[in-house]
Write a protein that holds these residues in place. Structure first.
Motif, mmCIF file in Angstrom:
data_model
loop_
_atom_site.group_PDB
_atom_site.id
_atom_site.type_symbol
_atom_site.label_atom_id
_atom_site.label_comp_id
_atom_site.label_asym_id
_atom_site.label_seq_id
_atom_site.Cartn_x
_atom_site.Cartn_y
_atom_site.Cartn_z
ATOM 1 N N GLU A 280 16.728 75.946 37.922
ATOM 2 C CA GLU A 280 17.556 77.330 39.306
ATOM 3 C C GLU A 280 16.577 77.297 39.774
ATOM 4 O O GLU A 280 17.700 78.159 41.344
ATOM 5 C CB GLU A 280 17.138 78.733 38.247
ATOM 6 N N TYR A 283 19.535 74.867 42.059
ATOM 7 C CA TYR A 283 20.564 75.730 42.235
ATOM 8 C C TYR A 283 20.464 76.653 43.376
ATOM 9 O O TYR A 283 21.339 76.731 44.033
ATOM 10 C CB TYR A 283 21.104 76.390 40.581
ATOM 11 N N LEU A 284 19.261 77.631 43.021
ATOM 12 C CA LEU A 284 19.582 78.455 44.309
ATOM 13 C C LEU A 284 19.337 78.115 46.020
ATOM 14 O O LEU A 284 20.223 78.705 46.812
ATOM 15 C CB LEU A 284 18.408 79.716 43.887
ATOM 16 N N LYS A 288 23.804 78.320 46.634
ATOM 17 C CA LYS A 288 23.184 79.640 47.462
ATOM 18 C C LYS A 288 22.053 80.332 48.368
ATOM 19 O O LYS A 288 22.241 81.525 48.814
ATOM 20 C CB LYS A 288 22.689 80.746 46.271
ATOM 21 N N TYR A 290 19.285 80.198 49.744
ATOM 22 C CA TYR A 290 18.236 80.945 49.677
ATOM 23 C C TYR A 290 17.041 79.520 49.835
ATOM 24 O O TYR A 290 16.830 78.419 50.339
ATOM 25 C CB TYR A 290 17.170 80.854 48.227
ATOM 26 N N ALA A 295 13.689 81.380 46.939
ATOM 27 C CA ALA A 295 13.293 80.647 45.309
ATOM 28 C C ALA A 295 12.024 81.079 44.683
ATOM 29 O O ALA A 295 12.530 81.763 43.805
ATOM 30 C CB ALA A 295 14.041 79.859 45.565
#
Length: 309
Positions: A280, A283-284, A288, A290, A295
């Motif tokens: 995750e 992924y961030l 995203k 971050y 994160a």
């Protein structure tokens, strides 16, 4: 669009899907019409009771694939390789929802043909997965185990239902991309069989390396409970899972929950949580925007120096 099918030896998904799209099947392949999207589905017969179906398309509407397990004893094995860049969901009942692709742990599903499942792909998303299906007898002859393995014996000599998940390596992803590329050099079947056998070797090497004892029988209710447990673990990655709470929520003893979870997912609940937390974080950072500190704090890492390592 709902596609509902029964997983038995005589089922022809390609013909069913072509009928729903109202398109012909030519050379064991259908092309998605421009009015519905783009892409193709291709069936490849590798040998007797051994075939592969490659899905690679983008549809303008949501696609729901509902697999209904056969009522007969398990005799076929399906291996589904998901390599979607965008998340899709799988449910084993109307309530139990599982995410694919954002977390790599379920990128490969190995299941008997008497289990139900529902896979949902969002509209306008790239759909890329490959299904390898073969009889237990065929797989047994292919593997030719030279030493006992209780887990693999469960698959090649099925007496009940089974379900396992594995992650997908970069090397396996490359093979899947190669399989989707056109082959027109006269050695097509040899190419496909070689590549698929490489995938099978990868999967069963991973399963063979699991520290497993005798396989516990698993039924539909168990798969639904394990799905609830997995969903709960992933719901808040900033907080470590509480085993007593998870067991109470699922209506299982802690012992059975831990054993079945490790059996299906190949790791303990806590290790699974830690792996998902790092995935995750990736992924961030990747998708995203971050920062590393953002994160880390979002996922409950109190020591950012440990997180950056």
């Amino acid at each position: 669009m709902l596609v509902e099918f029964v997983t038995d030896a005589n089922h022809n998904f390609l013909s069913l899907f072509a009928g729903l799209l109202n398109v012909p099947v030519e050379n064991q392949q259908l092309l998605v019409p421009a009015s519905l999207g783009e892409g193709f589905v291709k069936l490849i017969d590798l040998d007797k009771d051994f075939r592969m179906l490659i899905h690679r398309y983008r549809l303008k509407e949501e696609l729901v694939l509902k697999r209904i397990g056969t009522n007969e004893p398990a005799s076929w094995i399906s291996l589904i390789f998901y390599s979607n860049e965008e998340p899709v969901t799988l449910v084993s009942s109307d309530q139990a929802v599982q995410q694919f692709s954002r977390f790599n742990d379920q990128a490969i599903q190995i299941a008997s043909n008497n289990l139900d499942s529902v896979i949902t792909f969002p509209a306008h998303s790239e759909i890329y997965f490959t299904v390898v299906a073969l009889s237990a007898k065929n797989l047994h002859q292919l593997l030719k185990l030279n030493r006992p393995d209780p887990l693999i014996e469960t698959i090649i000599r099925p007496e009940g239902s089974f379900l396992f998940y594995e992650s997908l390596s970069a090397e396996a992803q490359i093979i899947l991309k190669q399989l989707a590329e056109p082959q027109q050099n006269g050695l097509d079947n040899f190419f496909y069989r070689t590549k698929v056998q490489s995938l099978l070797y990868y999967v069963f090497s991973k399963l063979h390396n699991r520290q497993s004892t005798l396989h516990q029988p698993i039924n539909k209710a168990d798969t639904e409970k394990l799905s609830l447990i997995r969903t709960a673990v992933l719901a808040n990655l900033a907080q470590p899972p509480s085993l007593p709470q998870l067991a109470a929520m699922a209506g299982m003893s802690e012992t059975k929950m831990k054993e079945l979870f490790r059996q299906v997912f190949g790791d303990s609940i806590y290790n699974y949580y830690q792996t998902a937390r790092m995935e995750e974080a990736a992924y961030l950072l990747r998708h995203k925007g971050y920062s590393v500190s953002e994160a880390g704090y979002a996922l409950g890492f109190t020591n950012l120096s440990h997180f950056t390592r």
